[in-house]
Write a protein that holds these residues in place. Structure first.
Motif, short mmCIF file in Angstrom:
data_model
loop_
_atom_site.label_atom_id
_atom_site.label_comp_id
_atom_site.label_asym_id
_atom_site.label_seq_id
_atom_site.Cartn_x
_atom_site.Cartn_y
_atom_site.Cartn_z
N ARG A 107 0.84 -1.20 0.00
CA ARG A 107 0.00 0.00 0.00
C ARG A 107 0.87 1.26 0.00
N ARG A 110 2.57 1.65 -3.41
CA ARG A 110 1.59 2.15 -4.38
C ARG A 110 1.39 3.66 -4.19
N GLY A 111 1.29 4.09 -2.93
CA GLY A 111 1.15 5.52 -2.64
C GLY A 111 2.34 6.32 -3.11
N ARG A 113 4.35 5.55 -5.69
CA ARG A 113 4.26 5.64 -7.15
C ARG A 113 3.20 6.64 -7.58
N GLU A 114 2.05 6.61 -6.91
CA GLU A 114 0.95 7.50 -7.29
C GLU A 114 1.24 8.96 -6.99
N SER A 115 2.16 9.22 -6.07
CA SER A 115 2.45 10.61 -5.70
C SER A 115 3.49 11.27 -6.62
N ARG A 117 4.00 13.12 -9.24
CA ARG A 117 3.30 14.00 -10.17
C ARG A 117 4.17 14.39 -11.36
N ARG A 120 3.84 11.67 -13.98
CA ARG A 120 2.47 11.36 -14.37
C ARG A 120 1.79 12.50 -15.12
#
Length: 144
Positions: A107, A110-111, A113-115, A117, A120
């Motif tokens: 978790r 994943r956080g 990677r998602e952060s 910016r 992305r």
């Protein structure tokens, strides 16, 4: 007898090399910042990211992180103390221990990677065709 000179890279190649360097530097900068938001060092975040993909033996982790196995042991110890990583026997060789991300570790990874910016947001501005072309070119560069 003189050694033959390698041809100098052309201007475009040098510009692309510089741009790749800038992308890598910005990626690392943002990754370090994201790691800090999760109270992790950059090395801990990178190791956790690798383990979120698959359990790995310490020696292989050290190879992938380009560091000594003893350093990996310390990083795994700290992540294990936080409940983000666990050690398990290797199913292929019970004498060998592998490190694996826990559910909480996956978790957090994943956080992280998602952060990111930086990577992305600009990629979202490219068409799917452009993203596929970029992906394929990067894969080709890495396989060379």
């Amino acid at each position: 007898m003189s050694t033959p000179q390698k041809p100098r890279p052309d201007e475009l190649t040098m510009e692309v090399v510089d741009l790749i360097g800038s992308v890598v530097a910005r990626y690392h900068e943002e990754y370090e910042e994201a790691a800090g938001e999760h109270a992790l060092t950059g090395a801990q975040a990178r190791l956790l990211g690798l383990l979120s993909l698959e359990p790995l033996p310490m020696r292989k982790l050290a190879q992938r992180l380009k560091c000594e196995p003893s350093n990996v042991t310390g990083i795994v110890d700290r992540l294990e103390a936080r409940g983000l990583v666990e050690r398990r026997p290797d199913p292929a060789d019970r004498r060998v221990k592998v490190a694996a991300a826990t559910e909480e570790g996956r978790r957090v990874a994943r956080g992280l990677r998602e952060s990111l910016r930086f990577a992305r947001e600009p990629l979202a501005g490219l068409s799917e065709t452009e993203r596929l072309a970029l992906r394929d070119l990067l894969r080709r560069m890495l396989s060379a």
